[in-house]
Design a protein around this motif. Structure first.
Motif, PDB file in Angstrom:
ATOM      1  N   VAL A 104       0.843  -1.202   0.000  1.00 40.14           N
ATOM      2  CA  VAL A 104       0.000   0.000   0.000  1.00 40.14           C
ATOM      3  C   VAL A 104       0.878   1.253   0.000  1.00 40.14           C
ATOM      4  O   VAL A 104       0.660   2.183  -0.783  1.00 40.14           O
ATOM      5  CB  VAL A 104      -0.985  -0.008   1.189  1.00 40.14           C
ATOM      6  N   ALA A 105       1.888   1.280   0.858  1.00 34.12           N
ATOM      7  CA  ALA A 105       2.787   2.444   0.920  1.00 34.12           C
ATOM      8  C   ALA A 105       3.511   2.636  -0.410  1.00 34.12           C
ATOM      9  O   ALA A 105       3.643   3.768  -0.897  1.00 34.12           O
ATOM     10  CB  ALA A 105       3.786   2.274   2.063  1.00 34.12           C
ATOM     11  N   GLY A 106       3.966   1.547  -1.014  1.00 33.45           N
ATOM     12  CA  GLY A 106       4.639   1.638  -2.303  1.00 33.45           C
ATOM     13  C   GLY A 106       3.722   2.187  -3.384  1.00 33.45           C
ATOM     14  O   GLY A 106       4.125   3.045  -4.172  1.00 33.45           O
ATOM     15  N   LEU A 107       2.497   1.700  -3.414  1.00 35.91           N
ATOM     16  CA  LEU A 107       1.536   2.186  -4.406  1.00 35.91           C
ATOM     17  C   LEU A 107       1.266   3.677  -4.239  1.00 35.91           C
ATOM     18  O   LEU A 107       1.149   4.408  -5.221  1.00 35.91           O
ATOM     19  CB  LEU A 107       0.230   1.394  -4.318  1.00 35.91           C
ATOM     20  N   LYS A 108       1.166   4.123  -3.019  1.00 37.41           N
ATOM     21  CA  LYS A 108       0.866   5.536  -2.776  1.00 37.41           C
ATOM     22  C   LYS A 108       1.977   6.452  -3.262  1.00 37.41           C
ATOM     23  O   LYS A 108       1.721   7.617  -3.592  1.00 37.41           O
ATOM     24  CB  LYS A 108       0.553   5.766  -1.299  1.00 37.41           C
ATOM     25  N   THR A 109       3.221   5.954  -3.367  1.00 40.63           N
ATOM     26  CA  THR A 109       4.314   6.780  -3.893  1.00 40.63           C
ATOM     27  C   THR A 109       4.100   7.116  -5.365  1.00 40.63           C
ATOM     28  O   THR A 109       4.650   8.100  -5.858  1.00 40.63           O
ATOM     29  CB  THR A 109       5.686   6.095  -3.736  1.00 40.63           C
ATOM     30  N   LEU A 110       3.290   6.322  -6.047  1.00 44.42           N
ATOM     31  CA  LEU A 110       3.073   6.526  -7.482  1.00 44.42           C
ATOM     32  C   LEU A 110       2.238   7.760  -7.790  1.00 44.42           C
ATOM     33  O   LEU A 110       2.203   8.217  -8.931  1.00 44.42           O
ATOM     34  CB  LEU A 110       2.452   5.273  -8.095  1.00 44.42           C
ATOM     35  N   ALA A 111       1.596   8.324  -6.780  1.00 37.47           N
ATOM     36  CA  ALA A 111       0.835   9.567  -6.977  1.00 37.47           C
ATOM     37  C   ALA A 111       1.751  10.717  -7.388  1.00 37.47           C
ATOM     38  O   ALA A 111       1.291  11.709  -7.959  1.00 37.47           O
ATOM     39  CB  ALA A 111       0.068   9.921  -5.708  1.00 37.47           C
ATOM     40  N   ALA A 112       3.045  10.589  -7.127  1.00 37.97           N
ATOM     41  CA  ALA A 112       4.005  11.642  -7.472  1.00 37.97           C
ATOM     42  C   ALA A 112       4.330  11.676  -8.965  1.00 37.97           C
ATOM     43  O   ALA A 112       4.913  12.649  -9.439  1.00 37.97           O
ATOM     44  CB  ALA A 112       5.288  11.461  -6.670  1.00 37.97           C
ATOM     45  N   VAL A 113       3.957  10.647  -9.702  1.00 41.71           N
ATOM     46  CA  VAL A 113       4.222  10.630 -11.144  1.00 41.71           C
ATOM     47  C   VAL A 113       3.296  11.654 -11.798  1.00 41.71           C
ATOM     48  O   VAL A 113       2.076  11.582 -11.635  1.00 41.71           O
ATOM     49  CB  VAL A 113       3.991   9.215 -11.726  1.00 41.71           C
ATOM     50  N   PRO A 114       3.855  12.622 -12.524  1.00 42.58           N
ATOM     51  CA  PRO A 114       3.034  13.721 -13.056  1.00 42.58           C
ATOM     52  C   PRO A 114       1.863  13.292 -13.940  1.00 42.58           C
ATOM     53  O   PRO A 114       0.831  13.960 -13.967  1.00 42.58           O
ATOM     54  CB  PRO A 114       4.030  14.550 -13.876  1.00 42.58           C
ATOM     55  N   GLN A 115       1.985  12.193 -14.645  1.00 37.88           N
ATOM     56  CA  GLN A 115       0.927  11.756 -15.558  1.00 37.88           C
ATOM     57  C   GLN A 115      -0.261  11.127 -14.825  1.00 37.88           C
ATOM     58  O   GLN A 115      -1.321  10.951 -15.418  1.00 37.88           O
ATOM     59  CB  GLN A 115       1.479  10.746 -16.571  1.00 37.88           C
ATOM     60  N   VAL A 116      -0.106  10.775 -13.562  1.00 47.18           N
ATOM     61  CA  VAL A 116      -1.194  10.167 -12.792  1.00 47.18           C
ATOM     62  C   VAL A 116      -2.151  11.273 -12.375  1.00 47.18           C
ATOM     63  O   VAL A 116      -1.804  12.145 -11.587  1.00 47.18           O
ATOM     64  CB  VAL A 116      -0.657   9.399 -11.559  1.00 47.18           C
ATOM     65  N   ARG A 117      -3.385  11.247 -12.897  1.00 45.72           N
ATOM     66  CA  ARG A 117      -4.376  12.275 -12.597  1.00 45.72           C
ATOM     67  C   ARG A 117      -5.132  11.993 -11.306  1.00 45.72           C
ATOM     68  O   ARG A 117      -5.575  12.904 -10.630  1.00 45.72           O
ATOM     69  CB  ARG A 117      -5.373  12.410 -13.748  1.00 45.72           C
ATOM     70  N   ALA A 118      -5.312  10.715 -10.988  1.00 44.74           N
ATOM     71  CA  ALA A 118      -5.983  10.322  -9.747  1.00 44.74           C
ATOM     72  C   ALA A 118      -5.483   8.939  -9.375  1.00 44.74           C
ATOM     73  O   ALA A 118      -5.151   8.138 -10.244  1.00 44.74           O
ATOM     74  CB  ALA A 118      -7.499  10.309  -9.920  1.00 44.74           C
ATOM     75  N   LEU A 119      -5.426   8.685  -8.068  1.00 50.99           N
ATOM     76  CA  LEU A 119      -4.967   7.393  -7.570  1.00 50.99           C
ATOM     77  C   LEU A 119      -5.838   6.978  -6.395  1.00 50.99           C
ATOM     78  O   LEU A 119      -6.062   7.768  -5.472  1.00 50.99           O
ATOM     79  CB  LEU A 119      -3.507   7.472  -7.113  1.00 50.99           C
TER      80      LEU A 119
END
Length: 130
Positions: free
Chosen positions: A52-67
Motif C-alpha cells: 500500500v505504501a509503495g503504491l501511494k508513492t506513485l501519486a508523485a508521477v506527473p501523468q497520474v491524474r488520480a490514484l
C-alpha cells in the motif's frame, strides 16, 4: 489523495466521456488503469502495508491524474464478487501515451523493484469509456 478526490476524478472522466465521446475521453482522464495484487503471504499485514505504501508513492508521477489504493471491501459474498485479491489500485490517465510514460517513469520502476517480491500474482485492466 483521499477517496473523495479519486471519486471526483472518476466522476469527471465519466462526465467527459458522456459529453465528448470515447475518443476525447482518453484526453480528459478517461484511461483507467486498474491493478489487482495477490500477496505471496496472503493476509500478512506487514506485506500489505508495504505494498500500500509503495503504491501511494506513485501519486508523485506527473501523468497520474488520480490514484485510489484499496483493499477488499468486505461487502456481501455473492457469486459475482471476487474479493480474493489483497490490494488494488485505480489510476486515471489523460491519454494512453501518458500511461506508457508512467510505465517507464523512475518512480514506477522503483516501485516494481521494491514491491515485486511481495506479490505472487498481478492482474491489470486498462479501459477507456465505450
Amino acid at each position: 489523495m483521499d477517496r473523495r478526490d479519486a471519486l471526483t476524478g472518476i466522476a469527471f472522466a465519466a462526465a467527459a466521456a458522456a459529453i465528448t465521446g470515447p475518443a476525447k475521453a482518453a484526453e480528459a482522464g478517461g484511461l483507467r488503469h486498474q491493478v489487482f495484487f495477490w500477496l505471496k503471504r496472503p493476509g500478512n499485514a506487514e506485506d500489505r502495508a508495504k505494498l500500500v505504501a509503495g503504491l501511494k508513492t506513485l501519486a508523485a508521477v506527473p501523468q497520474v491524474r488520480a490514484l485510489h489504493v484499496g483493499v477488499p471491501a468486505g461487502t456481501e459474498q455473492r457469486d459475482v464478487v471476487d474479493s480474493s485479491f489483497d490490494v488494488s489500485e485505480l489510476m486515471l490517465f489523460d491519454t494512453i501515451a501518458d500511461q506508457k510514460t508512467y510505465q517507464e517513469h523512475p518512480a514506477h520502476l522503483a516501485f516494481v523493484k521494491t514491491c515485486a517480491p511481495l506479490w505472487r500474482k498481478v492482474v491489470v485492466y486498462d479501459t477507456v469509456p465505450a
